[in-house]
Motif scaffolding. Structure first.
Motif, PDB file in Angstrom:
ATOM      1  N   UNK A 127       8.983   9.125 -11.336  1.00 52.03           N
ATOM      2  CA  UNK A 127       9.659  10.165 -12.107  1.00 52.03           C
ATOM      3  C   UNK A 127      11.087   9.779 -12.433  1.00 52.03           C
ATOM      4  N   UNK A 128      11.674  10.503 -13.385  1.00 47.84           N
ATOM      5  CA  UNK A 128      13.002  10.143 -13.866  1.00 47.84           C
ATOM      6  C   UNK A 128      14.057  10.327 -12.782  1.00 47.84           C
ATOM      7  N   UNK A 129      14.781   9.263 -12.522  1.00 49.93           N
ATOM      8  CA  UNK A 129      15.808   9.263 -11.480  1.00 49.93           C
ATOM      9  C   UNK A 129      16.941   8.344 -11.920  1.00 49.93           C
ATOM     10  N   UNK A 130      18.162   8.854 -11.901  1.00 47.97           N
ATOM     11  CA  UNK A 130      19.306   8.025 -12.272  1.00 47.97           C
ATOM     12  C   UNK A 130      19.439   6.844 -11.318  1.00 47.97           C
ATOM     13  N   UNK A 131      19.211   7.099 -10.015  1.00 51.35           N
ATOM     14  CA  UNK A 131      19.315   6.033  -9.018  1.00 51.35           C
ATOM     15  C   UNK A 131      18.307   4.927  -9.302  1.00 51.35           C
ATOM     16  N   UNK A 132      17.058   5.325  -9.690  1.00 50.66           N
ATOM     17  CA  UNK A 132      16.021   4.328  -9.995  1.00 50.66           C
ATOM     18  C   UNK A 132      16.413   3.497 -11.217  1.00 50.66           C
ATOM     19  N   UNK A 133      16.874   4.157 -12.277  1.00 47.99           N
ATOM     20  CA  UNK A 133      17.281   3.426 -13.484  1.00 47.99           C
ATOM     21  C   UNK A 133      18.450   2.484 -13.198  1.00 47.99           C
ATOM     22  N   UNK A 134      19.422   2.969 -12.439  1.00 48.82           N
ATOM     23  CA  UNK A 134      20.598   2.159 -12.108  1.00 48.82           C
ATOM     24  C   UNK A 134      20.190   0.931 -11.299  1.00 48.82           C
ATOM     25  N   UNK A 135      19.308   1.132 -10.320  1.00 49.17           N
ATOM     26  CA  UNK A 135      18.843   0.034  -9.470  1.00 49.17           C
ATOM     27  C   UNK A 135      18.096  -1.011 -10.305  1.00 49.17           C
ATOM     28  N   UNK A 136      17.173  -0.543 -11.148  1.00 45.83           N
ATOM     29  CA  UNK A 136      16.370  -1.463 -11.959  1.00 45.83           C
ATOM     30  C   UNK A 136      17.229  -2.217 -12.970  1.00 45.83           C
ATOM     31  N   UNK A 155       0.835  -1.207   0.000  1.00 48.95           N
ATOM     32  CA  UNK A 155       0.000   0.000   0.000  1.00 48.95           C
ATOM     33  C   UNK A 155       0.869   1.256   0.000  1.00 48.95           C
ATOM     34  N   UNK A 156       1.961   1.234   0.771  1.00 41.48           N
ATOM     35  CA  UNK A 156       2.870   2.381   0.811  1.00 41.48           C
ATOM     36  C   UNK A 156       3.522   2.603  -0.556  1.00 41.48           C
ATOM     37  N   UNK A 157       3.897   1.519  -1.218  1.00 41.68           N
ATOM     38  CA  UNK A 157       4.491   1.635  -2.551  1.00 41.68           C
ATOM     39  C   UNK A 157       3.479   2.175  -3.564  1.00 41.68           C
ATOM     40  N   UNK A 158       2.237   1.703  -3.463  1.00 48.61           N
ATOM     41  CA  UNK A 158       1.188   2.191  -4.353  1.00 48.61           C
ATOM     42  C   UNK A 158       0.964   3.681  -4.112  1.00 48.61           C
ATOM     43  N   UNK A 159       0.986   4.084  -2.840  1.00 50.62           N
ATOM     44  CA  UNK A 159       0.809   5.494  -2.485  1.00 50.62           C
ATOM     45  C   UNK A 159       1.923   6.360  -3.040  1.00 50.62           C
ATOM     46  N   UNK A 160       3.157   5.997  -2.730  1.00 55.64           N
ATOM     47  CA  UNK A 160       4.294   6.847  -3.072  1.00 55.64           C
ATOM     48  C   UNK A 160       4.536   6.896  -4.576  1.00 55.64           C
ATOM     49  N   UNK A 161       3.975   5.944  -5.319  1.00 54.67           N
ATOM     50  CA  UNK A 161       4.127   5.951  -6.777  1.00 54.67           C
ATOM     51  C   UNK A 161       3.501   7.191  -7.410  1.00 54.67           C
ATOM     52  N   UNK A 162       2.591   7.858  -6.678  1.00 55.97           N
ATOM     53  CA  UNK A 162       1.922   9.059  -7.193  1.00 55.97           C
ATOM     54  C   UNK A 162       2.614  10.347  -6.776  1.00 55.97           C
ATOM     55  N   UNK A 163       3.666  10.244  -5.992  1.00 59.85           N
ATOM     56  CA  UNK A 163       4.243  11.422  -5.342  1.00 59.85           C
ATOM     57  C   UNK A 163       5.070  12.305  -6.267  1.00 59.85           C
ATOM     58  N   UNK A 164       5.644  11.729  -7.326  1.00 55.84           N
ATOM     59  CA  UNK A 164       6.562  12.460  -8.202  1.00 55.84           C
ATOM     60  C   UNK A 164       7.736  13.043  -7.413  1.00 55.84           C
ATOM     61  N   UNK A 165       8.039  12.423  -6.292  1.00 53.13           N
ATOM     62  CA  UNK A 165       9.114  12.873  -5.397  1.00 53.13           C
ATOM     63  C   UNK A 165      10.232  11.831  -5.413  1.00 53.13           C
ATOM     64  N   UNK A 166      11.301  12.129  -6.129  1.00 52.39           N
ATOM     65  CA  UNK A 166      12.376  11.149  -6.289  1.00 52.39           C
ATOM     66  C   UNK A 166      13.211  10.970  -5.021  1.00 52.39           C
ATOM     67  N   UNK A 167      12.969  11.766  -3.990  1.00 55.21           N
ATOM     68  CA  UNK A 167      13.684  11.534  -2.726  1.00 55.21           C
ATOM     69  C   UNK A 167      13.235  10.237  -2.064  1.00 55.21           C
TER      70      UNK A 167
END
Length: 659
Positions: free
Chosen positions: A97-106, A60-72
């Protein structure tokens, strides 16, 4: 040893169940639902759920934060257990949202040996990556073809107009693999169609048409032929489909017929549909449109009495959208003067039809004649159709003082649809000649409606028009609108000027929406064509479900029409004005999820993220490009046959909520 194997097996099943099938939002997560709805994403509340030992809390927290557009939030998300939460971690990272850390992790997770949840990783990377990333992913997949889900990445890249020629051959090879599941084959066929399709798979498409009973597969096979503009199949196959297939398949079939290599056969089937007074109206309208795709042999048209059948529709059909399209088709195929000499037709002609015919005829005439007929129109939906026709003539009448005054007056309208249509249609020549008048109107109108949720699309159109006048003028307008109370407008302004801060999202009736979301299991939608029963998904979209329940309790939907129907795609209702531009007088939020937009899925319409209101749509086919871009809040559980019969201007009689 046996017990050990059993333990591993049970653990695997447990993880699989938790990762795919568990509920997310629930009545005991009110604080999480509220902070998500307000768009303040309280980190203390979110951390409580992220740190929970309850799997549903974390999801539920992941579903929530997916709408935040907050890469922090990315760092915290990547700290979660990927094997257990991989689907939802990937979804959240792809949405946030676009994040180098997210792309690198995935990418790291994808390139691991025995990668977990590759289809969801592919999907997320398709939302975040650039052209180079697509090339890298395709090359990696070529070396590791056992990975599941490459079609997910290709589709998401295509949604952002990023493509690679290698994509088609990879998709074809994956489709041909014996290991590829039916559901994956559907997405591959859809993605191929989005890319323009590939003739190397045509033999497989023919096999589907001969032997498949799955309507979605049949629709997708035909869709691929249509986008190729190549329908080289056996006549007997077409005959079989027309005799045995359901209407939603026939709708896609008639779209293919202009590309069939036997014109005589195509017109034979068109004639059969046009002459059938009890035919599904969606099939009828698509047949009329298909006749516009090309110029047909005049002898064959006459031999099939196409002219007679079209005239009969024009004389007798009660629904204006069919009448309008039939007139266009007649004018495309035959001599326009034939209609002018038809007394019965002229007697039944409405003002929108006159405008349509005068424009099609392309005769020299003063704009004042068109304006006279426009001013006679009293039906809002027809007025908007006529306005779009008149706006398309801006180059022809740019020096006509009546036309110039008409444009300026309509831009001053109290109607959001009229404002938006005019603002979007004004061209550079008109701007160059009338920039000062336009500036004055834009400043007045944009400020006048900046707090009215029904005008969000009109506001965006005015802001876009201001930029066409000058970038400095747009900057001035953005500053003047910065105190708007509309969260969605603030977000749009923030993208143009990041000094404008985002405020908390204010949702009327929020506590009531949350309460109502879990009080009812679904609804019975009674229409003039029959009954549709839907089952709600509050675990994914509690605010949307609660809003639907709230409106249904007020009888908001009773008597409302299906104002938009795209045959084989969607039926849409929920606008009290019947034009597609109306709503409940407030906005709610987007509640995206990984759920698939398949046949019977029920979504909520929007003009952009967090602009949803009362308009909802039901799918008539499989269209996964909508996934995670629109809120899916229910599924049809009975009455899908009714969904397929609904055509434009059909009516909702009532909505009954189910406990």
């Amino acid at each position: 040893m046996g017990n050990s194997y059993l333990t591993y097996f049970l653990f695997f099943c447990f993880i699989l169940f938790e990762n795919i099938g568990i509920a997310q939002y629930s009545p005991d997560k009110t604080d999480l639902i509220e902070t998500t709805a307000k768009r303040d994403f309280n980190k203390r509340i979110l951390e409580k759920y992220f740190s929970s030992s309850d799997t549903s809390d974390v999801i539920a927290a992941l579903l929530s934060v997916s709408h935040s557009e907050d890469t922090t939030f990315v760092k915290r998300i990547t700290e979660l257990h990927f094997i257990r939460y991989g689907k939802w971690i990937s979804f959240a990272l792809g949405q946030i949202g676009n994040s180098y850390l997210a792309k690198e992790f995935l990418a790291k997770k994808l390139f691991e040996k025995n990668s977990s949840n590759p289809e969801y990783i592919f999907n997320a990377l398709g939302k975040l990556g650039n052209q180079n990333d697509l090339s890298t992913i395709l090359e990696y997949y070529n070396d590791n073809p056992e990975l599941i889900g490459i079609e997910e990445a290709i589709l998401q890249f295509r949604n952002r107009n990023i493509t690679n020629e290698l994509s088609k051959s990879i998709l074809v090879n994956q489709y041909l693999s014996e290991k590829t599941s039916l559901e994956r084959k559907k997405k591959i066929l859809f993605t191929l169609a989005r890319l323009g399709s590939d003739s190397t798979i045509n033999n497989e498409l023919v096999k589907i048409l001969y032997s498949n009973t799955d309507n979605e597969m049949l629709q997708l096979a035909l869709m691929n032929f249509r986008v190729q503009k190549n329908f080289s199949v056996n006549y007997d196959l077409i005959d079989q489909l027309f005799n045995e297939a359901d209407d939603e398949v026939k709708i896609e079939l008639v779209k293919c017929l202009p590309y069939f290599n036997n014109e005589t056969s195509s017109l034979k089937y068109f004639t059969s549909i046009l002459s059938n007074e009890s035919i599904n109206e969606n099939l009828l309208i698509e047949t009329v449109k298909a006749l516009q795709v090309q110029k047909w042999n005049s002898a064959l048209l006459n031999g099939n009495k196409i002219s007679t059948h079209l005239k009969k529709l024009i004389h007798n059909h009660k629904k204006n959208f069919i009448l309008n399209e039939t007139i266009k088709t007649y004018a495309h195929l035959f001599d326009f003067d034939d209609l002018k000499s038809d007394s019965l037709f002229l007697k039944n002609l409405s003002d929108i039809n006159v405008i349509q015919l005068l424009v099609i005829a392309k005769k020299d005439l003063p704009f004042s004649i068109l304006l006279k007929h426009y001013n006679n129109i009293t039906v809002a939906k027809q007025m908007l159709v006529a306005l779009e026709i008149l706006i398309s003539l801006i180059k022809d009448f740019s020096s006509d003082t009546n036309y110039v005054q008409f444009i300026l007056n309509e831009l001053k309208s109290d109607n959001p649809a009229i404002i938006s249509i005019v603002a979007d249609g004004i061209d550079s020549i008109f701007i160059a000649n009338h920039s000062e008048e336009l500036k004055e109107i834009i400043l007045y109108q944009a400020n006048r409606f900046k707090d009215n949720s029904d005008f969000i699309e009109a506001e965006i159109s005015l802001i876009n028009l201001s930029d066409k006048i000058s970038h400095d003028f747009q900057k001035e307008l953005v500053k003047k609108l910065s105190d708007t109370k509309l969260y969605s407008l603030t977000k749009f302004l923030n993208r143009l000027d990041n000094s404008i801060g985002l405020t908390e999202k204010n949702i009327n009736h929020l506590s009531n929406f949350i309460k109502e979301a879990f009080n009812f299991s679904g609804a019975v939608i009674k229409t003039n064509k029959g009954i549709i029963t839907i089952k709600f998904k509050p675990e994914l979209a509690p605010i949307t479900v609660g809003n639907f329940v709230h409106l249904a309790k007020k009888n908001f939907y009773d008597g409302i029409i299906f104002h938009r129907v795209v045959p084989g795609f969607v039926i849409q209702a929920g606008d009290p004005t019947g034009t597609g531009w109306g709503g409940p007088g407030y906005e709610i939020i987007s509640e995206f999820s990984p759920e698939e937009f398949k046949t019977g899925a029920v979504g909520i319409a929007s003009a952009g993220k967090d602009t949803e209101g009362s308009q909802f749509f039901i799918m008539q086919g499989y269209y996964p490009h909508l996934n995670s871009r629109y809120t899916l809040f229910a599924d049809v559980v009975s009455g899908i046959d009714v969904v397929m019969k609904i055509s434009e201007d059909d009516q909702i009689i009532s909505v009954e909520l189910l406990k």
